[in-house]
Design a protein around this motif. Structure first.
Motif, PDB file in Angstrom:
ATOM      1  N   SER A   1      -4.564  22.002 -14.574  1.00 35.38           N
ATOM      2  CA  SER A   1      -5.582  21.803 -12.996  1.00 35.38           C
ATOM      3  C   SER A   1      -6.362  20.341 -12.883  1.00 35.38           C
ATOM      4  CB  SER A   1      -6.824  22.498 -13.074  1.00 35.38           C
ATOM      5  OG  SER A   1      -7.530  23.159 -13.863  1.00 35.38           O
ATOM      6  N   GLY A   2      -6.724  19.911 -14.067  1.00 35.01           N
ATOM      7  CA  GLY A   2      -7.422  18.125 -13.909  1.00 35.01           C
ATOM      8  C   GLY A   2      -6.818  16.934 -13.973  1.00 35.01           C
ATOM      9  N   GLN A   3      -4.571  17.581 -14.270  1.00 34.00           N
ATOM     10  CA  GLN A   3      -4.141  16.464 -14.051  1.00 34.00           C
ATOM     11  C   GLN A   3      -3.792  16.753 -12.289  1.00 34.00           C
ATOM     12  OE1 GLN A   3      -0.294  16.429 -15.995  1.00 34.00           O
ATOM     13  NE2 GLN A   3       0.472  16.991 -14.030  1.00 34.00           N
TER      14      GLN A   3
ATOM     15  N   VAL B   1      -4.764  13.162  -9.775  1.00 34.18           N
ATOM     16  CA  VAL B   1      -3.444  12.900  -9.589  1.00 34.18           C
ATOM     17  C   VAL B   1      -3.756  13.077  -7.325  1.00 34.18           C
ATOM     18  CG1 VAL B   1      -1.008  13.063  -8.334  1.00 34.18           C
ATOM     19  CG2 VAL B   1      -1.963  13.156 -10.675  1.00 34.18           C
ATOM     20  N   GLN B   2      -4.122  14.633  -6.934  1.00 36.39           N
ATOM     21  CA  GLN B   2      -4.946  14.576  -5.609  1.00 36.39           C
ATOM     22  C   GLN B   2      -6.066  14.077  -5.318  1.00 36.39           C
ATOM     23  OE1 GLN B   2      -2.457  16.770  -4.446  1.00 36.39           O
ATOM     24  NE2 GLN B   2      -4.098  16.616  -2.362  1.00 36.39           N
ATOM     25  N   ALA B   3      -7.045  13.569  -6.084  1.00 36.65           N
ATOM     26  CA  ALA B   3      -8.054  12.504  -6.203  1.00 36.65           C
ATOM     27  C   ALA B   3      -6.811  10.924  -5.285  1.00 36.65           C
ATOM     28  CB  ALA B   3      -8.946  12.185  -6.803  1.00 36.65           C
ATOM     29  N   LEU B   4      -6.417  10.667  -6.903  1.00 39.55           N
ATOM     30  CA  LEU B   4      -5.971   9.100  -6.096  1.00 39.55           C
ATOM     31  C   LEU B   4      -4.592   9.227  -5.110  1.00 39.55           C
ATOM     32  CD1 LEU B   4      -4.634   8.413 -10.065  1.00 39.55           C
ATOM     33  CD2 LEU B   4      -5.901   6.989  -8.910  1.00 39.55           C
ATOM     34  N   ARG B   5      -4.415  10.363  -4.783  1.00 36.61           N
ATOM     35  CA  ARG B   5      -3.273  10.689  -3.395  1.00 36.61           C
ATOM     36  C   ARG B   5      -4.391  10.089  -2.472  1.00 36.61           C
ATOM     37  NH1 ARG B   5      -0.338  15.759  -4.187  1.00 36.61           N
ATOM     38  NH2 ARG B   5       0.532  14.672  -5.542  1.00 36.61           N
ATOM     39  N   VAL B   6      -5.435  11.245  -1.864  1.00 34.78           N
ATOM     40  CA  VAL B   6      -6.550  10.574  -0.809  1.00 34.78           C
ATOM     41  C   VAL B   6      -6.764   9.609  -0.887  1.00 34.78           C
ATOM     42  CG1 VAL B   6      -8.842  11.925  -0.064  1.00 34.78           C
ATOM     43  CG2 VAL B   6      -6.951  13.384  -1.578  1.00 34.78           C
ATOM     44  N   PHE B   7      -7.379   9.022  -2.226  1.00 30.03           N
ATOM     45  CA  PHE B   7      -8.086   7.649  -1.825  1.00 30.03           C
ATOM     46  C   PHE B   7      -7.232   6.457  -1.415  1.00 30.03           C
ATOM     47  CE2 PHE B   7     -11.503   9.454  -4.738  1.00 30.03           C
ATOM     48  CZ  PHE B   7     -12.699   8.525  -3.655  1.00 30.03           C
ATOM     49  N   GLY B   8      -6.060   7.010  -2.455  1.00 29.75           N
ATOM     50  CA  GLY B   8      -4.268   5.978  -1.937  1.00 29.75           C
ATOM     51  C   GLY B   8      -4.168   5.965  -0.001  1.00 29.75           C
ATOM     52  N   TYR B   9      -4.533   7.435   0.947  1.00 24.54           N
ATOM     53  CA  TYR B   9      -4.111   7.338   1.984  1.00 24.54           C
ATOM     54  C   TYR B   9      -5.418   6.908   2.481  1.00 24.54           C
ATOM     55  CZ  TYR B   9      -0.368  10.497   0.861  1.00 24.54           C
ATOM     56  OH  TYR B   9       0.616  11.335   1.127  1.00 24.54           O
ATOM     57  N   LEU B  10      -6.546   6.907   2.704  1.00 23.44           N
ATOM     58  CA  LEU B  10      -7.605   6.494   3.224  1.00 23.44           C
ATOM     59  C   LEU B  10      -7.720   4.694   2.808  1.00 23.44           C
ATOM     60  CD1 LEU B  10     -10.923   9.069   1.727  1.00 23.44           C
ATOM     61  CD2 LEU B  10      -9.292   8.889   4.062  1.00 23.44           C
TER      62      LEU B  10
ATOM     63  N   ILE C   1       0.984  -1.205  -0.036  1.00 24.92           N
ATOM     64  CA  ILE C   1       0.015   0.379   0.017  1.00 24.92           C
ATOM     65  C   ILE C   1       0.974   1.408   0.166  1.00 24.92           C
ATOM     66  CG2 ILE C   1      -1.717   1.148   1.109  1.00 24.92           C
ATOM     67  CD1 ILE C   1      -2.562  -1.316   2.052  1.00 24.92           C
ATOM     68  N   SER C   2       2.127   1.459   0.817  1.00 22.63           N
ATOM     69  CA  SER C   2       2.809   2.780   0.883  1.00 22.63           C
ATOM     70  C   SER C   2       3.254   2.686  -0.461  1.00 22.63           C
ATOM     71  CB  SER C   2       4.003   1.871   2.362  1.00 22.63           C
ATOM     72  OG  SER C   2       2.866   1.729   3.264  1.00 22.63           O
ATOM     73  N   TYR C   3       4.094   1.500  -0.965  1.00 18.69           N
ATOM     74  CA  TYR C   3       5.232   1.829  -1.840  1.00 18.69           C
ATOM     75  C   TYR C   3       3.893   2.671  -3.178  1.00 18.69           C
ATOM     76  CZ  TYR C   3       6.322  -0.432  -7.087  1.00 18.69           C
ATOM     77  OH  TYR C   3       7.185  -0.038  -7.613  1.00 18.69           O
ATOM     78  N   LEU C   4       2.364   2.088  -3.739  1.00 20.43           N
ATOM     79  CA  LEU C   4       1.622   1.966  -3.799  1.00 20.43           C
ATOM     80  C   LEU C   4       0.691   4.058  -4.171  1.00 20.43           C
ATOM     81  CD1 LEU C   4      -0.658   1.760  -6.310  1.00 20.43           C
ATOM     82  CD2 LEU C   4      -2.032   1.274  -4.213  1.00 20.43           C
ATOM     83  N   VAL C   5       1.132   4.506  -2.661  1.00 19.88           N
ATOM     84  CA  VAL C   5       1.022   5.271  -2.217  1.00 19.88           C
ATOM     85  C   VAL C   5       2.206   6.534  -2.637  1.00 19.88           C
ATOM     86  CG1 VAL C   5       0.462   7.169  -0.334  1.00 19.88           C
ATOM     87  CG2 VAL C   5      -0.864   5.434  -0.584  1.00 19.88           C
ATOM     88  N   LEU C   6       2.841   6.196  -2.618  1.00 20.15           N
ATOM     89  CA  LEU C   6       4.419   6.870  -3.050  1.00 20.15           C
ATOM     90  C   LEU C   6       4.736   6.975  -4.306  1.00 20.15           C
ATOM     91  CD1 LEU C   6       7.303   4.508  -0.936  1.00 20.15           C
ATOM     92  CD2 LEU C   6       6.584   7.244  -0.536  1.00 20.15           C
ATOM     93  N   MET C   7       4.440   5.543  -4.916  1.00 20.40           N
ATOM     94  CA  MET C   7       4.229   5.942  -6.886  1.00 20.40           C
ATOM     95  C   MET C   7       3.049   6.576  -7.288  1.00 20.40           C
ATOM     96  SD  MET C   7       6.527   3.959  -7.486  1.00 20.40           S
ATOM     97  CE  MET C   7       6.991   3.679  -8.973  1.00 20.40           C
ATOM     98  N   ILE C   8       2.426   6.725  -6.357  1.00 23.16           N
ATOM     99  CA  ILE C   8       1.096   7.931  -7.307  1.00 23.16           C
ATOM    100  C   ILE C   8       1.763   9.477  -6.623  1.00 23.16           C
ATOM    101  CG2 ILE C   8      -1.106   8.375  -6.561  1.00 23.16           C
ATOM    102  CD1 ILE C   8      -2.206   5.606  -6.467  1.00 23.16           C
ATOM    103  N   ASN C   9       2.345   9.101  -5.389  1.00 20.90           N
ATOM    104  CA  ASN C   9       2.223  11.158  -5.329  1.00 20.90           C
ATOM    105  C   ASN C   9       3.572  11.222  -6.041  1.00 20.90           C
ATOM    106  OD1 ASN C   9       1.216  11.587  -2.563  1.00 20.90           O
ATOM    107  ND2 ASN C   9       2.091  10.406  -1.816  1.00 20.90           N
ATOM    108  N   GLY C  10       4.573  10.111  -5.983  1.00 19.07           N
ATOM    109  CA  GLY C  10       6.066  10.255  -7.774  1.00 19.07           C
ATOM    110  C   GLY C  10       5.265  10.854  -8.601  1.00 19.07           C
ATOM    111  N   LEU C  11       4.106  10.267  -8.801  1.00 20.71           N
ATOM    112  CA  LEU C  11       3.228  10.634 -10.435  1.00 20.71           C
ATOM    113  C   LEU C  11       2.944  12.241 -10.769  1.00 20.71           C
ATOM    114  CD1 LEU C  11       2.699   8.877 -12.597  1.00 20.71           C
ATOM    115  CD2 LEU C  11       0.582   8.891 -12.366  1.00 20.71           C
ATOM    116  N   GLY C  12       2.957  12.374  -9.923  1.00 18.24           N
ATOM    117  CA  GLY C  12       1.804  13.949  -9.179  1.00 18.24           C
ATOM    118  C   GLY C  12       3.193  14.820  -9.061  1.00 18.24           C
ATOM    119  N   VAL C  13       3.695  14.193  -8.268  1.00 13.80           N
ATOM    120  CA  VAL C  13       4.978  15.703  -9.002  1.00 13.80           C
ATOM    121  C   VAL C  13       5.949  15.125 -10.132  1.00 13.80           C
ATOM    122  CG1 VAL C  13       7.639  15.857  -7.941  1.00 13.80           C
ATOM    123  CG2 VAL C  13       6.678  15.029  -6.253  1.00 13.80           C
TER     124      VAL C  13
END
Lengths: 228, 379
Positions: free
Chosen positions: B249-251, B255-264, B36-48
């Motif tokens: 902004s859409g992008q 990514v932000q939604a993915l990030r929040v869902f990842g944490y939740l 799970i942590s790996y997934l969230v980190l990758m999503i965050n990395g993708l955001g950056v």
């Protein structure tokens, strides 16, 4: 620590209305330090309910339980926990040791709960295990101990915090009669030697006869049994 | 079998001892936490990474604000500033605090013959629009066919400093030479390529001079530049400018939604795991409470386990994510993932926090356990 125990007019009713079940009815008795009392009776007679009330696990419907001059019948849940921590040592049926801990660690948990200094706790745990003849098994996991050894560890655990009251629930339920007798004898010896007050619930009359006094429970009513 | 007890540690942490003695069970839970942590980190990395690809060059400009033509709606693509507007803005803020910049998306031919696109930015040497050169040299006024290219351009194109590159726009093709390398990042999801502003005019409008737009935007530096406006132009800060890049902004909200869902989901899964584990241990919790342990004492052990497992899971996930990113960057068109120390720290802290919040489910269960169950229960 030594305690006196005076139980007076103790009752416990489960449920209400037509569903009400009176598990204990107007039970009264008193004992002094150094005494070992057995409570016998068939299943559903109310003996475990009596033990739970004296041990601060259940709140009575009526009556008083005076331990060292203090009525514990009306304690709050946190006060009950403190009472159990400071004044009561439990030996449960089937011992209920934490299986992932060693014999010694099961004793040290008690010290952790009561906040005893680690060094002193370790010395006391080792001394208790030695006195019960299982010092060689101190580092064995609870799951690696035999039934008799587990019950001795449970006795040592009950004595770990130096409680005045030692409450014992069917200590021989998982043991054969010879081993059960040994365990009860050592339990009585340890309790009396330390001047504690012991209260043991059992359905086994042979084991009850090893105690100083026998109280019989039947349908919630308590009677004293003359030892022959 | 006899175990070394180490009494000091024993009395301190029943929860940690349980982890040590029930390795398999907790390793499996740690594995789930790691994934799970790996997934969230990758999503965050993708955001950056996507953020950087969207316009890190814009963020790297030595400016505080960007001025657009008023009717462009803060779009760099649609913004065009006449020579008069550029002169007016320059006069208002001074030559040292303002610089015109032209933008054009054009195709180029990579070393392998493939046609790709880049963001061509026309600047004036010596102005605040000048990029930093990391290899080769800066353009001079004579380098009308010279380019300064971002290092990502070199990676994608297979070209190097000194190589010739053919640039095409509409039906026109022009040849340029790569004079230097920069590290300013991307602009509009494309590698940035800098050329002289006059060359940019020629490439975009076919000629240079005052009868064609002088720039797309103006870079402004200094207090009070953001929010300023004049006749036919408007200036906003860099963050607003970045957010107005088409698609950003859409992008970012995706990514932000993915990030929040990842944490939740992460917090929920860890919480559920420990809740189930707590349910399995109700008998033991009953015994602990019967012998005088408070609910808080028991919950502390659960919390300690949750923290230990989640910290271990995150600690394993971080190098895994980093290595994955390294591997992904080796492919020709790498996934835009980028990690910063901040990404790792914030993501790790939030994951551990979510796990601790998830453990609250177990706390409620612990509080509900009646110690009476210790009596009469068979092991």
């Amino acid at each position: 620590m030594t305690v006196t125990l005076e139980v007076s007019g103790l009752s416990k009713t489960y449920g209400s209305g037509e569903q009400a079940v009176q598990a204990v009815r107007d039970a009264s008795f008193s004992t002094q330090p150094g005494a070992f009392v057995a409570v016998v009776g068939p299943s559903g007679s109310g003996k475990t309910t009596l033990l739970a009330m004296v041990g601060g696990l259940l709140t009575p419907t009526a009556g008083t339980i005076v331990v060292n001059g203090r009525d514990i019948a009306g304690l709050s849940r946190s006060q009950q926990a403190a009472y159990r921590r400071e004044s009561v040592g439990y030996v449960f049926q089937a011992n209920n040791l934490l299986p992932f801990l060693t014999a010694r660690e099961n004793l040290l948990v008690m010290a952790q709960i009561s906040g005893t200094a680690r060094k002193a706790a370790r010395a006391r745990a080792d001394r208790l295990l030695a006195e019960l003849g299982i010092e060689g098994r101190a580092g064995a996991l609870a799951t690696e101990l035999s039934g008799g050894e587990r019950q001795r560890v449970a006795i040592a655990r009950a004595l770990m915090n130096d409680p005045g009251l030692v409450l014992v629930d069917e200590p021989t339920a998982s043991l054969d009669s010879a081993r059960g007798r040994q365990v009860v004898e050592s339990l009585i010896r340890e309790v009396k030697q330390r001047g504690k007050l012991g209260l043991m619930v059992t359905h086994d009359m042979d084991m009850a006869k090893l105690a100083d006094r026998i109280l019989a429970m039947h349908d919630g009513l308590m009677t004293e049994v003359e030892k022959s | 079998m006899t175990r070394g007890t180490g009494a000091a540690g024993v009395t301190a942490v029943i929860g940690l001892l349980e982890i040590r003695r029930r390795k398999l069970q907790f390793i499996l839970i740690a594995l789930i936490v790691t994934l799970i942590s790996y997934l969230v980190l990758m999503i965050n990395g993708l955001g950056v990474g996507l953020n950087e690809q969207a316009g890190s060059a814009l963020k790297n400009f030595d400016a505080d604000a960007i001025a657009y033509s008023e009717r462009a709606g803060l779009s760099v693509i649609r913004s065009e500033l006449s020579a008069e507007l550029v002169a007016e803005i320059r006069q208002r803020f001074g030559d040292e605090s303002s610089a015109p910049l032209g933008y054009l998306a054009a195709n180029y031919q990579a070393a392998d013959g493939e046609i790709d696109s880049a963001a061509f930015l026309g600047f004036e040497p010596g102005s605040i629009g000048e990029p930093k050169v990391t290899k080769g040299r800066m353009l001079t006024a004579d380098d009308r066919d010279g380019l300064l290219v971002d290092r990502s351009f070199l990676r994608y194109s297979g070209l190097d400093v000194g190589d010739a590159v053919r640039v095409s726009i509409r039906l026109v093709e022009r040849d340029y030479v790569i004079i230097g390398e920069t590290n300013e990042g991307n602009f509009f999801f494309q590698p940035s390529v800098y050329l002289l502003r006059s060359s940019w005019q020629e490439l975009k409008y076919g000629k240079s001079g005052s009868d064609v737009p002088a720039a797309s935007i103006m870079l402004l530096k200094g207090k009070g530049t953001a929010g300023s406006r004049g006749s036919g132009w408007i200036a906003v800060d860099k963050s607003t400018a970045f957010a107005n890049i088409e698609g950003v902004s859409g992008q970012q909200s995706t990514v932000q939604a993915l990030r929040v869902f990842g944490y939740l989901i992460g917090g929920l899964v860890i919480g559920v795991f420990f809740y189930v584990l707590t349910l399995q241990k109700i008998g033991q919790i009953g015994v602990l409470k019967a012998v005088g342990a408070s609910s808080f004492f028991v919950f502390r052990q659960v919390l300690l386990q949750v923290l230990a497992i989640s910290i271990a899971g995150v600690a394993i996930a971080i190098p895994l994510a980093w290595l994955t990113n390294r591997a992904l960057q080796q492919v020709p068109n790498p996934v835009p993932i980028a990690f910063t120390t901040g990404t790792f720290l914030v993501t790790s802290a939030l994951l551990v926090l979510m796990a601790a919040i998830g453990a609250a489910f177990s706390g409620r269960q612990v509080a509900k356990v009646d110690p009476i169950i210790a009596l009469g229960q068979q092991q």
